[in-house]
Motif scaffolding. Sequence first.
Motif, PDB file in Angstrom:
ATOM      1  N   MET A 198      86.649  17.571 110.480  1.00  0.00           N
ATOM      2  CA  MET A 198      86.104  18.765 111.109  1.00  0.00           C
ATOM      3  C   MET A 198      85.160  18.364 112.229  1.00  0.00           C
TER       4      MET A 198
ATOM      5  N   HIS B 146      99.392  22.421 108.769  1.00  0.00           N
ATOM      6  CA  HIS B 146      98.652  23.071 109.846  1.00  0.00           C
ATOM      7  C   HIS B 146      97.627  24.028 109.243  1.00  0.00           C
ATOM      8  N   HIS B 147      96.562  24.309 110.005  1.00  0.00           N
ATOM      9  CA  HIS B 147      95.501  25.145 109.457  1.00  0.00           C
ATOM     10  C   HIS B 147      95.907  26.606 109.277  1.00  0.00           C
ATOM     11  N   THR B 148      97.106  26.984 109.742  1.00  0.00           N
ATOM     12  CA  THR B 148      97.603  28.338 109.494  1.00  0.00           C
ATOM     13  C   THR B 148      98.337  28.440 108.166  1.00  0.00           C
TER      14      THR B 148
ATOM     15  N   LEU C 113      91.248  27.524 101.240  1.00  0.00           N
ATOM     16  CA  LEU C 113      90.536  26.299 100.845  1.00  0.00           C
ATOM     17  C   LEU C 113      90.044  26.372  99.405  1.00  0.00           C
TER      18      LEU C 113
ATOM     19  N   LEU D 173      93.761  17.339 105.829  1.00  0.00           N
ATOM     20  CA  LEU D 173      93.491  18.675 106.351  1.00  0.00           C
ATOM     21  C   LEU D 173      92.636  18.537 107.597  1.00  0.00           C
ATOM     22  N   ASP D 174      93.270  18.622 108.752  1.00  0.00           N
ATOM     23  CA  ASP D 174      92.546  18.526 110.019  1.00  0.00           C
ATOM     24  C   ASP D 174      91.997  19.901 110.389  1.00  0.00           C
ATOM     25  N   GLU D 175      90.882  19.910 111.125  1.00  0.00           N
ATOM     26  CA  GLU D 175      90.213  21.159 111.503  1.00  0.00           C
ATOM     27  C   GLU D 175      89.945  22.006 110.256  1.00  0.00           C
ATOM     28  N   LEU D 176      89.258  21.428 109.297  1.00  0.00           N
ATOM     29  CA  LEU D 176      89.065  22.054 107.989  1.00  0.00           C
ATOM     30  C   LEU D 176      88.480  23.465 108.071  1.00  0.00           C
TER      31      LEU D 176
ATOM     32  N   GLN E 243      88.926  25.699 110.169  1.00  0.00           N
ATOM     33  CA  GLN E 243      89.885  26.647 110.725  1.00  0.00           C
ATOM     34  C   GLN E 243      90.832  27.200 109.662  1.00  0.00           C
ATOM     35  N   PHE E 244      90.919  26.550 108.500  1.00  0.00           N
ATOM     36  CA  PHE E 244      91.710  27.092 107.406  1.00  0.00           C
ATOM     37  C   PHE E 244      91.039  28.358 106.884  1.00  0.00           C
TER      38      PHE E 244
END
Length: 509
Positions: free
Chosen positions: A354, A280-282, A321, A310-313, A315-316
């Motif tokens: 993204m 998850h991006h969290t 990153l 890595l979905d919603e890049l 948002q990490f």
Amino acid sequence: MTLAVLKSRALAGMQAPEVTVEVHLANGLPSFTIVGLPETEVKESKDRVRAALQNARFEFPSRRITVNLAPADLPKESGRFDLPIALGILAASGQMPANKLDDYEFAGELSLSGELRPIRGALAMTFAMTAQSSNAPNGKSRAFILPRANADEAALVTDARILPADSLLQVCAHFSSAQAETRLSRHIAEPQPRLPGYMDFSDVKGQLQAKRALEVAAAGGHSVLLMGPPGTGKSMLATRFPGILPPMSDRDALESAAVQSLTSGFSSAAWKVRPYRSPHHTATAVALVGGGSPPRPGEISLAHRGVLFLDELPQFDKRVLEVLREPLESGRITISRAARQADFPAQFQLIAAMNPCPCGYLGHTVKQCRCTPDNILRYQNKISGPLLDRIDMQILVPALPHDELLNAAQGESSAAIATRIEQVCALQLARQGKQNNALSASEIDQLCKPDNAGEKLLRGAMTRLNWSARGYHRALKVARTIADLSGAENIAASHVAEAIQYRRALSQA
């Protein structure tokens, strides 16, 4: 006899150094002391071992017991030393024979009743044991006694002699009895039932360009960034990507399984299945690359020889990153602490996704984007230039018109795509011993030289798109893969042109 010596293994990253378990009984007030840099779990083994021996109807010596775990400067953690400590006490007190202990290594956590519970890292420990035996001057190999729940994964190392046990009593009977039926027998890994297949690419309608790009990525081992509005199939494509990768070799499968065993996450039913990790991006930097005390592998290592999605890049967290930059280049991650270092493999294939802007609808055919140019630029700049430069292919996944989506024919199956990719990968291994993404600078000069028209096209793109030298080399490697897929020995201008299109997504957004 008041001294017993047994062999076991610790874990230090992917390494499993040998540990000598020395148990000494002396006169004096009854006590039980463990030395040799034990962590809390090892210190607590005193109570587990005492209860296990008593409940198994053995006598717990009312003497001064000292257990030394050597070498003294190597930290020892987890309950894997319960079994050798218990056996050492029995051997030192004369309750079981000690003349054959040197032919074995032991690991296992004891319950209070004397049952053996599974441990972490059994596969890595077995690897280390067989490697040490093969390098020994006398060629002497030891058998490995461990809990039955770990037998399947340990037996994947075919040269190892694995003797699984269910309890402390079974292990003691193995040494105390000459009757064959009471002795432990070697465990052979049974063939696994056929696993259900990966999700199929035929489920994805349309998006021919994205499918073609993922085929190129799988054939050459290239990393990919998919960019497009919500609902265009980016996640759907990524989840089906492992199904078109070439089959895992025995060596790759063992490497991947060894990393999984460090977290107790390996199942023998997943043998030779490409790992697919989607944090998850969290997720924090430690969760992504590994860390802790003792150091444990992170998501990039758990995706070794598989796919990291890595979905919603954007948002990490940006700092999270940035830790990907070194592993994307080297295929390894070294976690350094004041007291020790741990090295983990991280040869993963990155698939990232993204949206083109904060609202997601920049360039959409129906919905209109509501973002200002400053918001769009700020959103895309969450991905730093150095990280973006290390992603080989950057693909636009556009929204399809409703008619095209509803009337699109079923796409090509994963099996058909995988057949082509397997042939191309075999060609690359025969030519250079590795996939194209791993080519060094000198190998690129030798194997990825385009014709004159292609060289001119590539130089023009480098100037217009402000590519770095790294971007130039990565485009050449992608062009080499495209040429391999077309069966061409040399890289032509058409192959270079397609490779250039795969590094323009953000400039087109």
